[in-house]
Scaffold this motif. Structure first.
Motif, PDB file in Angstrom:
ATOM      1  N   CYS A  44       0.830  -1.218   0.000  1.00 44.04           N
ATOM      2  CA  CYS A  44       0.000   0.000   0.000  1.00 44.04           C
ATOM      3  C   CYS A  44       0.856   1.256   0.000  1.00 44.04           C
ATOM      4  O   CYS A  44       0.563   2.210  -0.726  1.00 44.04           O
ATOM      5  CB  CYS A  44      -0.938   0.002   1.202  1.00 44.04           C
ATOM      6  SG  CYS A  44      -2.275  -1.170   1.026  1.00 44.04           S
ATOM      7  N   PHE A  45       1.907   1.260   0.786  1.00 44.70           N
ATOM      8  CA  PHE A  45       2.816   2.404   0.821  1.00 44.70           C
ATOM      9  C   PHE A  45       3.445   2.616  -0.549  1.00 44.70           C
ATOM     10  O   PHE A  45       3.534   3.743  -1.033  1.00 44.70           O
ATOM     11  CB  PHE A  45       3.899   2.180   1.879  1.00 44.70           C
ATOM     12  CG  PHE A  45       4.883   3.310   1.987  1.00 44.70           C
ATOM     13  CD1 PHE A  45       4.561   4.464   2.678  1.00 44.70           C
ATOM     14  CD2 PHE A  45       6.138   3.214   1.405  1.00 44.70           C
ATOM     15  CE1 PHE A  45       5.470   5.520   2.779  1.00 44.70           C
ATOM     16  CE2 PHE A  45       7.053   4.254   1.502  1.00 44.70           C
ATOM     17  CZ  PHE A  45       6.713   5.414   2.186  1.00 44.70           C
ATOM     18  N   ALA A  54       3.887  12.078   2.297  1.00 42.08           N
ATOM     19  CA  ALA A  54       4.342  13.260   3.032  1.00 42.08           C
ATOM     20  C   ALA A  54       3.430  13.543   4.225  1.00 42.08           C
ATOM     21  O   ALA A  54       3.903  13.874   5.313  1.00 42.08           O
ATOM     22  CB  ALA A  54       4.397  14.463   2.101  1.00 42.08           C
ATOM     23  N   ALA A  55       2.124  13.384   4.034  1.00 39.76           N
ATOM     24  CA  ALA A  55       1.170  13.656   5.114  1.00 39.76           C
ATOM     25  C   ALA A  55       1.349  12.691   6.288  1.00 39.76           C
ATOM     26  O   ALA A  55       1.054  13.037   7.432  1.00 39.76           O
ATOM     27  CB  ALA A  55      -0.256  13.563   4.586  1.00 39.76           C
ATOM     28  N   SER A  59       7.909   7.957   5.561  1.00 44.71           N
ATOM     29  CA  SER A  59       8.640   6.686   5.586  1.00 44.71           C
ATOM     30  C   SER A  59       7.677   5.503   5.761  1.00 44.71           C
ATOM     31  O   SER A  59       6.566   5.673   6.283  1.00 44.71           O
ATOM     32  CB  SER A  59       9.650   6.669   6.734  1.00 44.71           C
ATOM     33  OG  SER A  59       8.980   6.586   7.984  1.00 44.71           O
ATOM     34  N   LEU A  60       8.121   4.355   5.346  1.00 40.77           N
ATOM     35  CA  LEU A  60       7.331   3.140   5.533  1.00 40.77           C
ATOM     36  C   LEU A  60       7.062   2.909   7.017  1.00 40.77           C
ATOM     37  O   LEU A  60       5.948   2.543   7.403  1.00 40.77           O
ATOM     38  CB  LEU A  60       8.052   1.933   4.925  1.00 40.77           C
ATOM     39  CG  LEU A  60       7.390   0.566   5.156  1.00 40.77           C
ATOM     40  CD1 LEU A  60       5.979   0.527   4.574  1.00 40.77           C
ATOM     41  CD2 LEU A  60       8.254  -0.541   4.569  1.00 40.77           C
ATOM     42  N   ALA A  65       3.075   2.734  11.431  1.00 40.37           N
ATOM     43  CA  ALA A  65       2.576   3.243  12.720  1.00 40.37           C
ATOM     44  C   ALA A  65       1.192   3.866  12.549  1.00 40.37           C
ATOM     45  O   ALA A  65       0.294   3.644  13.361  1.00 40.37           O
ATOM     46  CB  ALA A  65       3.565   4.249  13.308  1.00 40.37           C
ATOM     47  N   TYR A  66       1.002   4.639  11.485  1.00 41.07           N
ATOM     48  CA  TYR A  66      -0.298   5.253  11.208  1.00 41.07           C
ATOM     49  C   TYR A  66      -1.373   4.187  11.015  1.00 41.07           C
ATOM     50  O   TYR A  66      -2.506   4.327  11.485  1.00 41.07           O
ATOM     51  CB  TYR A  66      -0.216   6.144   9.964  1.00 41.07           C
ATOM     52  CG  TYR A  66      -1.569   6.539   9.439  1.00 41.07           C
ATOM     53  CD1 TYR A  66      -2.281   7.584  10.028  1.00 41.07           C
ATOM     54  CD2 TYR A  66      -2.159   5.845   8.382  1.00 41.07           C
ATOM     55  CE1 TYR A  66      -3.537   7.937   9.564  1.00 41.07           C
ATOM     56  CE2 TYR A  66      -3.415   6.192   7.922  1.00 41.07           C
ATOM     57  CZ  TYR A  66      -4.097   7.230   8.514  1.00 41.07           C
ATOM     58  OH  TYR A  66      -5.353   7.563   8.061  1.00 41.07           O
ATOM     59  N   ALA A  67      -1.022   3.115  10.330  1.00 41.37           N
ATOM     60  CA  ALA A  67      -1.987   2.062  10.004  1.00 41.37           C
ATOM     61  C   ALA A  67      -2.516   1.333  11.233  1.00 41.37           C
ATOM     62  O   ALA A  67      -3.482   0.586  11.142  1.00 41.37           O
ATOM     63  CB  ALA A  67      -1.358   1.069   9.029  1.00 41.37           C
TER      64      ALA A  67
END
Length: 118
Positions: A44-45, A54-55, A59-60, A65-67
């Motif tokens: 996905c990345f 960027a948002a 970085s992967l 971490a966001y996911a």
């Protein structure tokens, strides 16, 4: 699982249409840790736009971490997903390729069903 070369994971290809890319990403997220830990998130990345990257920190590792948030996380290892609809193709410009949205329903392992616009 062992080490798997990055080249073994699917990546952007101008011959892939929006529906194929969304299906590829969601299928990889359904089996997130195959062939290695977080491979689905890596796919996905790799398909995400520069603006998206960027948002989320660029970085992967920051994307992973966001996911972990409950909304995005509901796509990881989900039971199933189905395409609901697709939008019209928006022609490309000199600075970007063509774009199209795809609406999907996701049935997560835990929690309520969710709808995502890709």
């Amino acid at each position: 699982m062992g080490w798997v070369p990055k080249e073994c994971l699917p990546g952007p290809d101008p011959d892939l249409d929006a529906e194929t890319i969304v299906a590829l990403c969601l299928d990889c997220l359904k089996n997130n840790d195959a062939p290695r830990t977080n491979a689905g998130l890596e796919v996905c990345f790799n398909f995400s736009s520069d603006r998206c990257r960027a948002a989320l920190g660029g970085s992967l590792e920051k994307f992973i971490a966001y996911a972990a948030n409950p909304t995005f996380g509901s796509m990881i290892d989900a039971k199933e997903w189905t395409q609901v609809s697709k939008g019209p193709v928006i022609p490309g410009t000199p600075t970007r390729g063509a774009m199209q949205t795809v609406l999907v329903d996701v049935k997560p392992v835990n929690g309520r069903d969710r709808r995502f616009l890709w």
